[in-house]
Structures are given as structure tokens and as C-alpha cells.
Design a protein around this motif. Structure first.
Motif, PDB file in Angstrom:
ATOM      1  N   CYS A   8      13.861   9.991  -4.936  1.00  0.00           N
ATOM      2  CA  CYS A   8      13.066  10.152  -3.715  1.00  0.00           C
ATOM      3  C   CYS A   8      12.998   8.853  -2.938  1.00  0.00           C
ATOM      4  O   CYS A   8      12.467   7.844  -3.432  1.00  0.00           O
ATOM      5  N   LEU A   9      13.509   8.856  -1.723  1.00  0.00           N
ATOM      6  CA  LEU A   9      13.504   7.692  -0.846  1.00  0.00           C
ATOM      7  C   LEU A   9      12.308   7.778   0.091  1.00  0.00           C
ATOM      8  O   LEU A   9      12.074   8.819   0.715  1.00  0.00           O
ATOM      9  N   ILE A  10      11.563   6.676   0.193  1.00  0.00           N
ATOM     10  CA  ILE A  10      10.370   6.638   1.049  1.00  0.00           C
ATOM     11  C   ILE A  10      10.457   5.413   1.941  1.00  0.00           C
ATOM     12  O   ILE A  10      10.461   4.279   1.448  1.00  0.00           O
ATOM     13  N   THR A  11      10.531   5.610   3.239  1.00  0.00           N
ATOM     14  CA  THR A  11      10.574   4.481   4.167  1.00  0.00           C
ATOM     15  C   THR A  11       9.152   4.035   4.493  1.00  0.00           C
ATOM     16  O   THR A  11       8.214   4.836   4.474  1.00  0.00           O
ATOM     17  N   GLY A  12       8.998   2.742   4.784  1.00  0.00           N
ATOM     18  CA  GLY A  12       7.654   2.222   5.025  1.00  0.00           C
ATOM     19  C   GLY A  12       6.759   2.441   3.826  1.00  0.00           C
ATOM     20  O   GLY A  12       5.571   2.730   3.953  1.00  0.00           O
ATOM     21  N   GLY A  13       7.340   2.264   2.634  1.00  0.00           N
ATOM     22  CA  GLY A  13       6.641   2.645   1.405  1.00  0.00           C
ATOM     23  C   GLY A  13       5.752   1.593   0.792  1.00  0.00           C
ATOM     24  O   GLY A  13       5.183   1.829  -0.273  1.00  0.00           O
ATOM     25  N   ALA A  14       5.603   0.443   1.448  1.00  0.00           N
ATOM     26  CA  ALA A  14       4.864  -0.652   0.818  1.00  0.00           C
ATOM     27  C   ALA A  14       3.358  -0.586   1.031  1.00  0.00           C
ATOM     28  O   ALA A  14       2.602  -1.262   0.323  1.00  0.00           O
ATOM     29  N   ALA A  15       2.906   0.212   1.980  1.00  0.00           N
ATOM     30  CA  ALA A  15       1.471   0.241   2.286  1.00  0.00           C
ATOM     31  C   ALA A  15       1.090   1.598   2.874  1.00  0.00           C
ATOM     32  O   ALA A  15       1.950   2.405   3.225  1.00  0.00           O
ATOM     33  N   GLY A  16      -0.214   1.822   2.960  1.00  0.00           N
ATOM     34  CA  GLY A  16      -0.731   3.004   3.637  1.00  0.00           C
ATOM     35  C   GLY A  16      -0.268   4.307   3.028  1.00  0.00           C
ATOM     36  O   GLY A  16      -0.216   4.487   1.808  1.00  0.00           O
ATOM     37  N   GLY A  18       2.706   5.571   3.005  1.00  0.00           N
ATOM     38  CA  GLY A  18       3.937   5.412   2.243  1.00  0.00           C
ATOM     39  C   GLY A  18       3.671   4.984   0.817  1.00  0.00           C
ATOM     40  O   GLY A  18       4.289   5.497  -0.128  1.00  0.00           O
ATOM     41  N   LYS A  19       2.766   4.044   0.640  1.00  0.00           N
ATOM     42  CA  LYS A  19       2.411   3.578  -0.695  1.00  0.00           C
ATOM     43  C   LYS A  19       1.779   4.697  -1.507  1.00  0.00           C
ATOM     44  O   LYS A  19       2.129   4.907  -2.684  1.00  0.00           O
ATOM     45  N   ALA A  20       0.844   5.433  -0.905  1.00  0.00           N
ATOM     46  CA  ALA A  20       0.198   6.542  -1.605  1.00  0.00           C
ATOM     47  C   ALA A  20       1.215   7.603  -1.996  1.00  0.00           C
ATOM     48  O   ALA A  20       1.127   8.201  -3.078  1.00  0.00           O
ATOM     49  N   ASP A  81      17.665  13.174  -3.552  1.00  0.00           N
ATOM     50  CA  ASP A  81      17.037  14.501  -3.539  1.00  0.00           C
ATOM     51  C   ASP A  81      16.020  14.670  -2.423  1.00  0.00           C
ATOM     52  O   ASP A  81      15.912  15.754  -1.838  1.00  0.00           O
ATOM     53  N   VAL A  82      15.259  13.612  -2.124  1.00  0.00           N
ATOM     54  CA  VAL A  82      14.189  13.703  -1.128  1.00  0.00           C
ATOM     55  C   VAL A  82      14.190  12.438  -0.282  1.00  0.00           C
ATOM     56  O   VAL A  82      14.314  11.324  -0.806  1.00  0.00           O
ATOM     57  N   LEU A  83      14.049  12.610   1.025  1.00  0.00           N
ATOM     58  CA  LEU A  83      13.805  11.501   1.944  1.00  0.00           C
ATOM     59  C   LEU A  83      12.489  11.739   2.648  1.00  0.00           C
ATOM     60  O   LEU A  83      12.291  12.797   3.256  1.00  0.00           O
ATOM     61  N   VAL A  84      11.580  10.764   2.565  1.00  0.00           N
ATOM     62  CA  VAL A  84      10.337  10.806   3.327  1.00  0.00           C
ATOM     63  C   VAL A  84      10.428   9.742   4.416  1.00  0.00           C
ATOM     64  O   VAL A  84      10.369   8.546   4.136  1.00  0.00           O
ATOM     65  N   ASN A  85      10.585  10.186   5.652  1.00  0.00           N
ATOM     66  CA  ASN A  85      10.679   9.288   6.805  1.00  0.00           C
ATOM     67  C   ASN A  85       9.274   8.907   7.246  1.00  0.00           C
ATOM     68  O   ASN A  85       8.715   9.471   8.187  1.00  0.00           O
ATOM     69  N   ASN A  86       8.702   7.910   6.576  1.00  0.00           N
ATOM     70  CA  ASN A  86       7.307   7.539   6.804  1.00  0.00           C
ATOM     71  C   ASN A  86       7.135   6.309   7.681  1.00  0.00           C
ATOM     72  O   ASN A  86       6.096   6.142   8.317  1.00  0.00           O
ATOM     73  N   ALA A  87       8.128   5.436   7.755  1.00  0.00           N
ATOM     74  CA  ALA A  87       7.970   4.158   8.460  1.00  0.00           C
ATOM     75  C   ALA A  87       7.572   4.363   9.914  1.00  0.00           C
ATOM     76  O   ALA A  87       8.121   5.222  10.610  1.00  0.00           O
ATOM     77  N   ARG A 222      -3.876   9.708   0.197  1.00  0.00           N
ATOM     78  CA  ARG A 222      -3.405  10.666  -0.810  1.00  0.00           C
ATOM     79  C   ARG A 222      -3.448  12.103  -0.296  1.00  0.00           C
ATOM     80  O   ARG A 222      -2.721  12.967  -0.803  1.00  0.00           O
ATOM     81  N   ASP A 223      -4.273  12.361   0.708  1.00  0.00           N
ATOM     82  CA  ASP A 223      -4.250  13.697   1.313  1.00  0.00           C
ATOM     83  C   ASP A 223      -2.880  13.982   1.919  1.00  0.00           C
ATOM     84  O   ASP A 223      -2.360  15.101   1.816  1.00  0.00           O
ATOM     85  N   ILE A 224      -2.305  12.989   2.562  1.00  0.00           N
ATOM     86  CA  ILE A 224      -0.978  13.150   3.151  1.00  0.00           C
ATOM     87  C   ILE A 224       0.089  13.134   2.055  1.00  0.00           C
ATOM     88  O   ILE A 224       1.041  13.919   2.092  1.00  0.00           O
ATOM     89  N   ALA A 225      -0.081  12.244   1.080  1.00  0.00           N
ATOM     90  CA  ALA A 225       0.869  12.182  -0.033  1.00  0.00           C
ATOM     91  C   ALA A 225       0.944  13.521  -0.757  1.00  0.00           C
ATOM     92  O   ALA A 225       2.034  13.961  -1.158  1.00  0.00           O
ATOM     93  N   ASN A 226      -0.180  14.191  -0.925  1.00  0.00           N
ATOM     94  CA  ASN A 226      -0.190  15.492  -1.594  1.00  0.00           C
ATOM     95  C   ASN A 226       0.557  16.544  -0.784  1.00  0.00           C
ATOM     96  O   ASN A 226       1.215  17.433  -1.350  1.00  0.00           O
ATOM     97  N   ALA A 227       0.463  16.449   0.547  1.00  0.00           N
ATOM     98  CA  ALA A 227       1.216  17.377   1.400  1.00  0.00           C
ATOM     99  C   ALA A 227       2.718  17.126   1.254  1.00  0.00           C
ATOM    100  O   ALA A 227       3.514  18.068   1.139  1.00  0.00           O
ATOM    101  N   TYR A 228       3.107  15.853   1.262  1.00  0.00           N
ATOM    102  CA  TYR A 228       4.521  15.522   1.050  1.00  0.00           C
ATOM    103  C   TYR A 228       4.991  16.010  -0.319  1.00  0.00           C
ATOM    104  O   TYR A 228       6.113  16.523  -0.456  1.00  0.00           O
ATOM    105  N   LEU A 229       4.158  15.827  -1.332  1.00  0.00           N
ATOM    106  CA  LEU A 229       4.521  16.253  -2.683  1.00  0.00           C
ATOM    107  C   LEU A 229       4.794  17.749  -2.724  1.00  0.00           C
ATOM    108  O   LEU A 229       5.810  18.194  -3.277  1.00  0.00           O
ATOM    109  N   TRP A 230       3.901  18.524  -2.144  1.00  0.00           N
ATOM    110  CA  TRP A 230       4.084  19.975  -2.139  1.00  0.00           C
ATOM    111  C   TRP A 230       5.360  20.360  -1.397  1.00  0.00           C
ATOM    112  O   TRP A 230       6.164  21.160  -1.890  1.00  0.00           O
TER     113      TRP A 230
END
Length: 254
Positions: A8-16, A18-20, A81-87, A222-230
């Protein structure tokens, strides 16, 4: 373990958010690969997550950097498998400000271009880099960060709103183009979320955000992270081309 052994690739993953998201995905068994321009924060996070999590210093607006990142991930792990374009960034300013009939201030072209480059072109760069690999491996998931302001607009955010509305449009196009390859593409539109950046705002601004949200609070990252997870999991296997609002029921302008 809904993402066990998924790369799973997460952009802007160091904080906020993206980190969650990185933390939440790791909890569910994912191989988390984050990129960010903040090397110190990114390396600290992957140390916290432990192996096989890894960090790359990447500016998503730089197409060559993005391609090199994705190519190296595929060499290292064999798949994406997964890209999260969060940055994303903000450079807020009024479109124009006029006093006594005279223009006194306006959004600078450089501020418009910077936000477009990261928030819109960056999403394009990353998705286009991973798509060929996902096609060859028989599927994948692309998740794009939009915003409620991309749906409703917001004062002082011409540049940001343009990118977040554009992300919704690109999500719909890619859903039409990539669905035949078993690549699901969706967007998430967060409301007011209590990231580190937001929590530093003046209390009266935070109170105004809460007042606009029917649930009466700011969202947690984590509310947003949970949506991404689902959306990344097989539980959302028939969700495609959607924009999911995670915003506490916000009604803009009230």
C-alpha cells in the motif's frame, strides 16, 4: 487483517491523515510504503511502524521522482495493491479583494500553481505511474483525497477547491477507464479534521468549524483512515467511482 501482505502506497504519509492511514493500514497487515517531502517525520513514522514499512522522500509534483519511487517499490515488493493519493497543501487567499473600488489584493499566480501542482497534478502523476503495474497484475485500488470544499466551495480557496473538485472528476474518469482491469477507483471527501495543522488554528476558527458540523466536533484523522481502509479492502469490492463524504454531516455556510 483486511490488508494482509498488500503493498500500500500512501503519499503525504508523514503527518495528519496520511500518517493515520499508514498506522491503520499497518494494523491491518499491510506492507506500508509512504512518501513525503518531510524526511525526518517520514523516517520516524516507519521506525514506529517497523519492518516492512518503508519511507521515500518524493515530491509528487515531480513526475520523474514519482516514477522512480513506484519503479523501486515494484522491484522491491513485486507489486502495488493500493495507492492512497493523500498528499496536499493549501495556499489560501481571496480571489480578489477590492476596497473603495480599487484592487488591493488577490490570489497570487504562484499560490494557484503550487496547489495545482501538488493536489491535482500530483494525484495524476501517482495514479498514472501505478496503473500499468496494476493492469499487469490483474487489479488494484486507487483512492484519491478530495474534500467537502470540492463539493460545496469555500471562501478564500479558489486554488484548493479547484484541485479537490478536479480530483472528483478524475476519479470518475479513471473508474470508467480502469474498471475493466479490476482496478477500483474512489475518492474520499473529508470535512473539518483535527490534524496537527488544523489544531494550531485560533480557537474561534475551530469553534466555527465545529458549529458548521452537525455532529458538533472535528473529525479525527483516523475517521478518514478508516474510510480509506474500508475502500481498500475486499469489503468494498463493488464500490467504484464513488466520492464518500466523511464530514460529520457538514452543511457549508450554516
Amino acid at each position: 487483517m483486511r490488508l494482509k501482505d498488500k503493498v500500500c502506497l500512501i503519499t503525504g504519509g508523514a503527518a495528519g491523515i496520511g500518517k493515520a492511514t499508514a498506522q491503520r493500514f499497518a494494523e491491518e497487515g499491510a506492507i506500508v510504503v509512504i512518501c513525503d517531502v518531510n524526511r525526518e517525520a517520514g523516517e520516524a513514522l516507519v521506525k514506529e511502524l517497523g519492518e516492512p514499512a518503508c519511507f521515500y522522500a518524493v515530491n509528487v509534483a515531480d513526475r520523474a521522482e514519482v516514477q522512480a519511487w513506484v519503479d523501486d517499490v515494484v522491484r522491491r515488493f513485486g507489486r502495488v495493491d493500493v495507492l492512497v493519493n493523500n498528499a496536499g497543501i493549501t495556499r489560501d487567499a481571496l480571489f480578489v479583494k477590492v476596497k473603495d473600488g480599487e484592487l488591493v489584493k488577490q490570489m497570487e499566480e504562484s499560490a494557484f500553481d503550487q496547489v495545482i501542482d501538488i493536489n491535482l497534478k500530483g494525484v495524476f502523476n501517482c495514479a498514472q505511474a501505478v496503473a500499468p503495474f496494476m493492469i499487469r497484475q490483474g487489479g488494484g485500488v486507487i483512492l484519491n483525497a478530495s474534500s467537502v470544499v470540492g463539493l460545496y466551495g469555500n471562501v478564500g480557496q479558489t486554488n484548493y477547491v479547484a484541485t479537490k473538485a478536479g480530483v472528483i472528476g478524475m476519479t470518475k474518469v479513471w473508474a470508467r477507464e480502469l474498471g475493466r482491469y479490476n482496478i477500483r477507483v474512489n475518492a474520499v471527501a473529508p470535512g473539518f479534521i483535527a490534524t496537527e495543522m488544523v489544531q494550531k488554528m485560533p480557537e474561534e476558527i475551530l469553534a466555527g468549524m465545529k458549529a458548521k458540523t452537525p455532529l458538533g466536533r472535528l473529525g479525527d484523522p483516523r475517521d478518514i483512515a478508516n474510510a480509506y481502509l474500508w475502500l481498500a479492502s475486499d469489503e468494498a469490492s463493488f464500490v467504484h467511482g464513488a466520492t464518500i463524504s466523511v464530514d460529520g454531516g457538514i452543511v457549508m455556510g450554516t
